[in-house]
Scaffold this motif. Structure first.
Motif, mmCIF file in Angstrom:
data_model
loop_
_atom_site.group_PDB
_atom_site.id
_atom_site.type_symbol
_atom_site.label_atom_id
_atom_site.label_comp_id
_atom_site.label_asym_id
_atom_site.label_seq_id
_atom_site.Cartn_x
_atom_site.Cartn_y
_atom_site.Cartn_z
ATOM 1 N N UNK A 53 0.587 -0.700 0.004
ATOM 2 C CA UNK A 53 -0.182 -0.090 0.055
ATOM 3 C C UNK A 53 0.789 1.217 -0.143
ATOM 4 N N UNK A 54 0.564 2.392 -0.164
ATOM 5 C CA UNK A 54 -0.004 3.570 -0.545
ATOM 6 C C UNK A 54 0.536 4.527 0.543
ATOM 7 N N UNK A 55 1.227 4.849 1.488
ATOM 8 C CA UNK A 55 0.132 6.023 2.524
ATOM 9 C C UNK A 55 1.068 6.974 2.767
ATOM 10 N N UNK A 56 0.262 8.142 2.589
ATOM 11 C CA UNK A 56 0.298 10.050 3.172
ATOM 12 C C UNK A 56 0.474 9.576 4.319
ATOM 13 N N UNK A 57 1.784 9.630 4.181
ATOM 14 C CA UNK A 57 2.784 10.316 5.026
ATOM 15 C C UNK A 57 1.671 11.318 6.499
ATOM 16 N N UNK A 58 1.600 12.128 5.964
ATOM 17 C CA UNK A 58 0.664 13.376 6.596
ATOM 18 C C UNK A 58 0.198 12.915 8.259
ATOM 19 N N UNK A 59 -1.462 11.904 7.949
ATOM 20 C CA UNK A 59 -2.070 11.728 7.739
ATOM 21 C C UNK A 59 -2.273 10.324 7.853
ATOM 22 N N UNK A 60 -1.096 9.931 7.638
ATOM 23 C CA UNK A 60 -1.462 8.057 7.556
ATOM 24 C C UNK A 60 -2.617 7.177 7.375
ATOM 25 N N UNK A 61 -3.168 8.062 6.138
ATOM 26 C CA UNK A 61 -4.493 7.572 5.223
ATOM 27 C C UNK A 61 -3.737 7.027 4.304
ATOM 28 N N UNK A 62 -4.295 5.444 3.374
ATOM 29 C CA UNK A 62 -3.960 4.868 2.187
ATOM 30 C C UNK A 62 -4.619 5.734 1.161
#
Ligand code: GDR
Length: 339
Positions: A277-286
């Motif tokens: 999965x690719x995660x958005x580091x800012x909010x930990x959302x996928x």
């Protein structure tokens, strides 16, 4: 005198760019489409050429329609860009794909031969024909090993074009184009799907983007430049086939990384295989996950074209690298988003 050209598949990405190119060269352009695609001329409108083209309906399944159109205008060049062109769909509709993408080409060639064998013919061959490759680079001499009903149909078209050239002395050529992308790419193809999906997520119109095999490698160029090569092939003294490519190959994952970087998203990949999965580091959302529904029954894992023949003979070369192409696609996606 003004030259007249026929472009089949006028409403597709390449049809639109080629029409634009030929109109600038002062050609009269007749564009055809299957019935269902006719109303969908957003690409021609985007390029502001929708009023400069003469439209005709023509099903590649119907030889009588092809005859009617080829008799109606004094064509000097015919570009066959029409096809059922989505590889994944070809597994679901193999018969329709073979009839249009394969036999459609033969119907046009046969009609040209009967009506005016002096008309020059361009066939849109594809790097998908190489299929399951072992060698590092693919050129005009690389053996074909197609992996989908789409690619098998393109191989048929490729060889029947060669065969008509040899048997009937016709000016019939194939351009073996590697993947070529642009803001006008259909949303089902992976590059536009990724660019559009990530922009949608940023605009809060999508939660997660689902994709298939992110480890496949492709040689992606800029479609706008590739149509010029098609035209150049028809201006040569002798008919011949040419590979058109960039010579650089990237994974889908690398394409995603370039896109997130340009969009200023800070991301990280976690997990392995279908759990990756690719995660958005800012909010930990996928942002992106894998859905095996997008895997193909047989995959083409790796493509990288060697276009030295085109460079030498056509004096054509690719100008846009993948980073620049991503920028062009993302900027345009954002610009036209609300429309
Ligand atoms: P391709 O283009 O099959 O190479 O054919 P596409 O963009 O569909 O796929 C490229 C690679 O990406 C992988 N992939 C996904 N593909 C799509 N469409 N959607 C996904 O979610 C996804 N995830 C991973 C695919 O498995 C594949 O490996 C294109 C077409 O334009 C053909 O008509 C043309 O002939 C060739 O390029 C050159």
């Amino acid at each position: 005198m003004k030259k007249t050209a026929l472009i089949t598949g006028i409403s597709g990405q390449d049809g639109a760019y080629l029409a634009n190119f030929l109109i600038k060269k002062n050609y009269k352009v007749i564009g055809t489409d299957r019935r269902s695609a006719r109303s969908d001329n957003w690409r021609l409108r985007r390029l502001k050429i929708d009023k400069k083209i003469i439209y005709e309906e023509m099903e590649l399944g119907e030889i009588y329609e092809i005859e009617r159109i080829i008799k109606k205008y004094p064509f000097s060049e015919i570009y066959n860009l029409a096809a059922q062109s989505f590889v994944a769909t070809s597994f679901k509709s193999p018969l329709n794909t073979s009839n249009i993408t394969g036999l459609g080409t033969l119907r046009i060639l046969e009609t040209i031969r009967n009506i005016n064998s002096k008309i020059k013919f361009y066939q849109a061959s594809s790097s998908e024909m190489f299929g399951d490759v072992l060698n590092k680079f693919q050129n005009e001499k690389t053996p074909l090993n197609p992996q989908s009903p789409y690619a098998v149909s393109k191989v048929f078209s490729h060889y029947i074009t060669k065969n008509y050239r040899k048997s009937y002395n016709m000016f019939a050529v194939s351009g073996i184009l590697f993947n070529h992308e642009s803001p006008l790419r259909g949303e089902e193809f992976v590059t536009r799907k990724i660019v559009r999906g990530l922009v949608k997520i940023i605009k809060n119109d999508l939660k997660v983007l689902e994709v298939g095999n992110i480890n496949a490698k492709r040689d992606w160029g800029y479609a706008k430049e590739y149509v010029e090569a098609m035209w150049k092939m028809l201006q040569q003294k002798k008919p011949d086939d040419y590979v058109i490519s960039t010579g650089n190959s990237y994974t889908i994952k690398e394409f995603i990384n370039l896109t997130t970087k340009y969009l200023n998203l800070e991301t990280k990949w976690v997990g392995k295989g279908i759990k990756e999965k690719l995660i958005n580091k800012k909010n930990n959302k996928i942002l992106i996950k894998i859905n095996p529904k997008f895997f193909r029954p047989a995959e083409v894992n790796f493509l990288n074209g060697d276009c030295s023949k085109a460079k030498k003979k056509l004096k054509w070369r690719p100008k846009t690298d993948l980073k620049k192409l991503v920028k062009i696609m993302v900027d345009d996606e954002i610009n036209y988003y609300k429309y």
